[in-house]
Design an enzyme around this catalytic site. Sequence first.
Site, PDB file in Angstrom:
ATOM      1  N   HIS A 334      34.831  35.193  33.504  1.00 12.90           N
ATOM      2  CA  HIS A 334      35.940  34.668  34.312  1.00 12.90           C
ATOM      3  C   HIS A 334      35.770  34.860  35.797  1.00 12.90           C
ATOM      4  CE1 HIS A 334      38.954  33.438  31.328  1.00 12.90           C
ATOM      5  NE2 HIS A 334      38.345  34.314  30.562  1.00 12.90           N
ATOM      6  N   LYS A 522      49.901  33.139  43.605  1.00  9.36           N
ATOM      7  CA  LYS A 522      48.777  33.659  42.816  1.00  9.36           C
ATOM      8  C   LYS A 522      48.656  35.138  43.141  1.00  9.36           C
ATOM      9  CE  LYS A 522      46.148  30.525  44.891  1.00  9.36           C
ATOM     10  NZ  LYS A 522      45.379  29.996  43.774  1.00  9.36           N
ATOM     11  N   ARG A 523      47.822  35.874  42.372  1.00  8.84           N
ATOM     12  CA  ARG A 523      47.606  37.274  42.721  1.00  8.84           C
ATOM     13  C   ARG A 523      47.130  37.393  44.169  1.00  8.84           C
ATOM     14  NH1 ARG A 523      48.090  41.168  38.622  1.00  8.84           N
ATOM     15  NH2 ARG A 523      47.620  42.515  40.367  1.00  8.84           N
ATOM     16  N   LYS A 528      41.213  35.048  47.858  1.00  4.73           N
ATOM     17  CA  LYS A 528      42.147  33.926  47.730  1.00  4.73           C
ATOM     18  C   LYS A 528      42.732  33.525  49.094  1.00  4.73           C
ATOM     19  CE  LYS A 528      43.491  34.974  42.907  1.00  4.73           C
ATOM     20  NZ  LYS A 528      43.423  33.727  42.129  1.00  4.73           N
ATOM     21  N   THR A 630      43.930  28.053  37.710  1.00  9.16           N
ATOM     22  CA  THR A 630      44.721  27.196  36.829  1.00  9.16           C
ATOM     23  C   THR A 630      46.044  26.848  37.500  1.00  9.16           C
ATOM     24  OG1 THR A 630      45.500  29.196  35.710  1.00  9.16           O
ATOM     25  CG2 THR A 630      43.766  27.934  34.614  1.00  9.16           C
ATOM     26  N   LYS A 634      48.488  23.328  37.546  1.00  7.52           N
ATOM     27  CA  LYS A 634      49.937  23.224  37.299  1.00  7.52           C
ATOM     28  C   LYS A 634      50.607  22.401  38.393  1.00  7.52           C
ATOM     29  CE  LYS A 634      49.593  27.861  35.348  1.00  7.52           C
ATOM     30  NZ  LYS A 634      49.665  29.271  35.751  1.00  7.52           N
TER      31      LYS A 634
HETATM   32  C1  LIG Z   1      48.888  30.166  36.451  1.00  3.13           C
HETATM   33  C2  LIG Z   1      49.259  31.518  36.817  1.00  3.13           C
HETATM   34  C3  LIG Z   1      48.348  32.337  37.493  1.00  3.13           C
HETATM   35  C4  LIG Z   1      46.979  31.863  37.912  1.00  3.13           C
HETATM   36  O1  LIG Z   1      47.061  31.310  39.213  1.00  3.13           O
HETATM   37  P1  LIG Z   1      45.773  30.994  40.084  1.00  3.13           P
HETATM   38  O2  LIG Z   1      46.325  30.227  41.243  1.00  3.13           O
HETATM   39  O3  LIG Z   1      44.892  30.125  39.240  1.00  3.13           O
HETATM   40  O4  LIG Z   1      45.162  32.267  40.471  1.00  3.13           O
HETATM   41  C5  LIG Z   1      48.740  33.613  37.844  1.00  3.13           C
HETATM   42  N1  LIG Z   1      49.972  34.079  37.545  1.00  3.13           N
HETATM   43  C6  LIG Z   1      50.875  33.316  36.907  1.00  3.13           C
HETATM   44  C7  LIG Z   1      52.226  33.880  36.619  1.00  3.13           C
HETATM   45  C8  LIG Z   1      50.558  32.015  36.508  1.00  3.13           C
HETATM   46  O5  LIG Z   1      51.460  31.273  35.857  1.00  3.13           O
END
Ligand SMILES: *Cc1c(COP(=O)(O)O)cnc(C)c1O
Length: 791
Positions: A334, A522-523, A528, A630, A634
């Site tokens: 990953h 995101k985290r 990032k 991901t 979304k």
């Molecule tokens: C989709 C999702 C992530 C992943 O987000 P990235 O932008 O791909 O790092 C992290 N936390 C939550 C709660 C999510 O729904």
Amino acid sequence: MGKSKNIERKINDVLNMFYGTDLKSASAIEVYNAVSKAVLGEKYEDKRRSDEVYFKGKVTYYFSIEFLMGRALGNNLINLALNDEVKKVLNGVDLKLEDVEEVELDAAFGNGGLGRLAACFLDSAATQNMPVMGYGIKYEEGLFKQEFKNGFQVEEGDNWNSVGEPWQIKVEKDQVEVKFSDLTVNAVPYDMYIMGYGTRNVNVLRLWESKALKKFDFNMFNEGCFDESMKGKVKGEHISRVLYPNDSREEGRILRIRQEYFFVSASLKDIIKRYIKYHGNDLKEFSKYVAIQLNDTHPVVAIPELIRILVDERNMDMDTSIAIAKETFAYTNHTIMAEALEKWECYLYGKLLPRIYQIIEVLNNKLVMELREKEVPEADINIMRIIQNGIIHMASLALYGGHAVNGVAKLHTKILKEDTLRPWYGAYPEKFQNKTNGISPRRWLKLCNEELAELITSQLHSESWLRDLSLLSELKPALIEEDFIKSFLTIKDKKKQQLAKYIYENEGVTINPKSMFIIQVKRIHEYKRQLLNALLVLDIYFKLKENPQIDATPMTFIFGGKAAPGYFRAKGIIKFINDIANLINNDEDVKGKLSLVFVKNYNVSYGERLFPAADLSVQISTAGKEASGTGNMKFMLNGTPTVGTFDGANIEIVEEAGEENNFIFGARVEELRSIAASYNPQNYYYNVEGLKRVIDTLIDGTFNDENTGMYREIYNSLLYGCDWQRPDVYFVLKDFEDYRRVINESKSVYQDKFKWGTMCVSNLIASSKFSSDRTVIEYCRDIWGVEPAQV
Ligand SMILES: *Cc1c(COP(=O)(O)O)cnc(C)c1O
């Protein structure tokens, strides 16, 4: 009518039996539990029949230390098409379904992308009638709850089951023992039913809870040693207490090793019991019926554990056992971030799991022999060894002990082959595959954006696109229909108003729902680059102050995300963004034109409100660092253009939707590779207009980090580096100017609402590749060799 009367009776039954109340007088928590149990009760028979059709054939077991499930009620009602009935029943007693859904706490057994991927895969597998079962840990505490105090992140416990856990079914008869050299515990399984959309199939996620064998020491208690009498019990039960215990100290590392072995060992015992029940005592054909996917390195100890069971408990020889393991296991990588590829000290493994350690040594020797036979250079062999300098490399163990390894987006897989795992690719090219990640369209469109889902359904005259997202391409003619674009924009406005209201209620910040919503959630991690985004917001602010006339498009920047509790710099970035928010939101000069909010405790349910309301999706990781992402998918599925770097799945998003419908900027991997050694961020600091001014706010007294040293540390990391790191390793300064350029560009396009709407819809229509249904079907076909089996 019959259906809703039936469900009403069942809800009342649960309320009568377990809460001593009924629908008319129950509390919201009681109703939530009763509706959930009533729905679940409907599904036992389908689950039993699914087991029957699945276990006769080959089944995939998805091993993951994280499952970021979020809430279950809303998703299950949608998948079972019970939404309208339950709404009707609740309306009958003046309750709203939304209010009952709001009671549920997220099951947050995960950090971020990796855990959410596991959850989306389960939803897709069930929907596609694929025999896939999940195995993980039932943590007592989910990922911490994030609060802000004075702009600093503070972590609080997440007692996710405090409103009950109606979706979890304890299956006491299936408990198994797990043995460490110094401790034996019971693993008690809890099943969560994963209900497919538009099918009767029910898949299962089985989560293990650790229970001490002995309750407590009766004699010791009688002697008055009350605390001592509980000691054995407490030690055994720590294993499933929390997600990722802090592993900076040895006690923490021991607990992590225990957690990983605990769930993997229990799961394998469960699988073997089931194998024997359906296929008899001879385990020679194990891999004909069992595929196991290792989600990252955390469950990799499953490989020596399976070999141990076959050799020690089933009297098979070592070579046959190793061959079976290789045919059974496959591993998903990953990340290329080195700190995420797990390594454990040999002496800890030797102490806790001596037999497992012996088997790892055997595997290491066999690997080295095999590589020498292949005439791999010694220097490469040395970095491929499973055991190096007293350390076990879990990724090497996975690569040798399995038959496949996959990256999670095209670029990521390419980097694995060329760089991170280059010698492995040289020796075992046939093991390498790509499986670009995906997301579930049920949760990430139908559940979170009912309005948009309805618009699509009415255009396509059917809901079957929710099971086959490629049908979205049939919307293409709608791209030139003015009405469709206008309806889309009306929905977007509505979702923005809903979000603005929610943010006002939860964060106490007023945002202008007519402004452009630019969202990065995101985290928090340096790669990032939330910092890049924050610096740009400051630059926009200073320019607005200098020249209040210039700007026509009001903008709202929204951030969300948690920092790991021990990640000092990431916590500094959160504090910095909160301080900037404070400055901007309290300045009358920019009111209505620019605002900034950092929403607290970003999780799956918050995401469900954010993705549909975004005008712009911020995906600005340093090229080459984000394996896939991901969140980007979304946003896209909800019709949101991306402002992003050429990284991870962004590349494939643009491939599908066209560069003209997104805002791509920044240095690419090849460029960064070639300049890395000579890069000097100070050139940018002094020469890019406005950059020095915003970076200097870290140290010139504009903001106050309360003597934590956080801001100085970030400033130094950008300009000077430190003894273990070059300056600005993530190229924030290098990409600043180009980021500003694309944000300005997006702002001017946004002024033409219709054109913008067309861009949004183009993204929506092109998003079908990113359904996790597609991803799961590819895993089934190329790695697992399993086929759909419908009840
Ligand atoms: C989709 C999702 C992530 C992943 O987000 P990235 O932008 O791909 O790092 C992290 N936390 C939550 C709660 C999510 O729904």
